[in-house]
Design a protein around this motif. Structure first.
Motif, mmCIF file in Angstrom:
data_model
loop_
_atom_site.group_PDB
_atom_site.id
_atom_site.type_symbol
_atom_site.label_atom_id
_atom_site.label_comp_id
_atom_site.label_asym_id
_atom_site.label_seq_id
_atom_site.Cartn_x
_atom_site.Cartn_y
_atom_site.Cartn_z
ATOM 1 N N ASN A 28 17.529 26.881 19.936
ATOM 2 C CA ASN A 28 17.007 26.211 21.284
ATOM 3 C C ASN A 28 16.665 27.111 22.365
ATOM 4 O O ASN A 28 17.174 26.573 23.503
ATOM 5 N N VAL A 29 16.721 28.357 22.265
ATOM 6 C CA VAL A 29 16.341 29.207 23.344
ATOM 7 C C VAL A 29 15.076 29.596 23.328
ATOM 8 O O VAL A 29 14.256 29.777 22.349
ATOM 9 N N PRO A 30 14.535 29.575 24.643
ATOM 10 C CA PRO A 30 13.051 29.913 24.522
ATOM 11 C C PRO A 30 12.597 31.352 23.868
ATOM 12 O O PRO A 30 13.194 32.230 24.075
ATOM 13 N N ASP A 31 11.466 31.148 23.291
ATOM 14 C CA ASP A 31 10.904 32.486 22.662
ATOM 15 C C ASP A 31 10.809 33.609 23.467
ATOM 16 O O ASP A 31 11.267 34.777 22.945
ATOM 17 N N GLN A 32 10.210 33.572 24.597
ATOM 18 C CA GLN A 32 10.331 34.575 25.462
ATOM 19 C C GLN A 32 11.745 35.395 25.967
ATOM 20 O O GLN A 32 11.847 36.571 25.794
ATOM 21 N N LYS A 41 14.323 44.135 27.116
ATOM 22 C CA LYS A 41 13.952 43.928 28.360
ATOM 23 C C LYS A 41 14.892 43.306 29.332
ATOM 24 O O LYS A 41 15.046 43.686 30.602
ATOM 25 N N SER A 42 15.856 42.373 28.765
ATOM 26 C CA SER A 42 16.702 41.794 29.522
ATOM 27 C C SER A 42 18.116 42.044 28.961
ATOM 28 O O SER A 42 18.033 42.522 27.569
ATOM 29 N N ASP A 43 18.952 42.206 29.628
ATOM 30 C CA ASP A 43 20.351 42.620 29.267
ATOM 31 C C ASP A 43 21.159 41.153 28.807
ATOM 32 O O ASP A 43 21.493 40.197 29.714
ATOM 33 N N ILE A 44 21.903 41.217 27.595
ATOM 34 C CA ILE A 44 22.774 39.971 27.026
ATOM 35 C C ILE A 44 24.017 39.969 28.188
ATOM 36 O O ILE A 44 24.075 38.667 28.583
ATOM 37 N N MET A 45 24.356 40.834 28.738
ATOM 38 C CA MET A 45 25.381 40.822 29.672
ATOM 39 C C MET A 45 25.193 40.006 30.984
ATOM 40 O O MET A 45 26.054 39.640 31.759
ATOM 41 N N LYS A 48 22.493 33.965 31.112
ATOM 42 C CA LYS A 48 23.056 32.656 31.266
ATOM 43 C C LYS A 48 24.060 32.563 30.216
ATOM 44 O O LYS A 48 23.695 32.843 28.969
ATOM 45 N N PHE A 49 25.392 32.089 30.700
ATOM 46 C CA PHE A 49 26.282 31.712 29.499
ATOM 47 C C PHE A 49 25.784 30.903 28.812
ATOM 48 O O PHE A 49 26.031 31.071 27.478
ATOM 49 N N GLN A 50 25.027 29.882 28.961
ATOM 50 C CA GLN A 50 24.514 28.945 28.078
ATOM 51 C C GLN A 50 23.550 29.491 27.103
ATOM 52 O O GLN A 50 23.507 29.035 25.913
ATOM 53 N N THR A 51 22.814 30.441 27.386
ATOM 54 C CA THR A 51 21.883 31.242 26.492
ATOM 55 C C THR A 51 22.848 31.976 25.482
ATOM 56 O O THR A 51 22.552 32.093 24.377
ATOM 57 N N VAL A 52 23.531 32.810 26.064
ATOM 58 C CA VAL A 52 24.473 33.602 25.303
ATOM 59 C C VAL A 52 25.323 32.628 24.135
ATOM 60 O O VAL A 52 25.423 32.897 22.722
ATOM 61 N N ALA A 53 25.745 31.446 24.564
ATOM 62 C CA ALA A 53 26.467 30.694 23.821
ATOM 63 C C ALA A 53 25.803 29.870 22.616
ATOM 64 O O ALA A 53 26.161 30.044 21.524
ATOM 65 N N LYS A 54 24.195 29.612 22.985
ATOM 66 C CA LYS A 54 23.410 29.133 22.117
ATOM 67 C C LYS A 54 23.226 30.178 20.913
ATOM 68 O O LYS A 54 23.149 29.710 19.733
ATOM 69 N N LEU A 55 22.993 31.623 21.609
ATOM 70 C CA LEU A 55 22.641 32.463 20.331
ATOM 71 C C LEU A 55 23.976 32.597 19.572
ATOM 72 O O LEU A 55 23.784 33.028 18.188
ATOM 73 N N TYR A 56 25.129 32.901 19.965
ATOM 74 C CA TYR A 56 26.401 33.003 19.435
ATOM 75 C C TYR A 56 26.597 32.020 18.284
ATOM 76 O O TYR A 56 26.860 32.287 17.081
ATOM 77 N N HIS A 57 26.488 30.703 18.844
ATOM 78 C CA HIS A 57 26.597 29.480 17.901
ATOM 79 C C HIS A 57 25.914 29.673 16.840
ATOM 80 O O HIS A 57 26.066 29.203 15.627
ATOM 81 N N TYR A 58 24.583 29.794 16.966
ATOM 82 C CA TYR A 58 23.560 29.813 16.118
ATOM 83 C C TYR A 58 23.813 30.989 14.888
ATOM 84 O O TYR A 58 23.891 30.613 13.500
#
Length: 66
Positions: A28-32, A41-45, A48-58
């Motif tokens: 549930n993180v936007p494609d872009q 193009k963007s740095d994980i560090m 947003k915490f919410q984005t990192v958390a969603k990716l990690y949990h997935y």
């Protein structure tokens, strides 16, 4: 290795093994956003915490299925 490094490593593993569309749909993180992170193009560090958390949990949910 500290906890942050472990999280980043898990997200990078997710990016290496799955296409953007699958990651975006499953996390549930936007494609872009996924595309920008995966392509560097963007740095994980700096994400947003919410984005990192969603990716990690997935990523964790995928590993539990295997």
């Amino acid at each position: 290795m500290n906890e942050v490094e472990v999280i980043v490593q898990e997200i990078e593993k997710l990016f290496e093994n799955h296409p953007v569309s699958k990651i975006a749909k499953g996390s549930n993180v936007p494609d872009q956003t996924v595309r920008d992170l995966k392509n560097g193009k963007s740095d994980i560090m700096k994400s947003k915490f919410q984005t990192v958390a969603k990716l990690y949990h997935y990523q964790n949910s995928l590993e539990k299925k295997n």
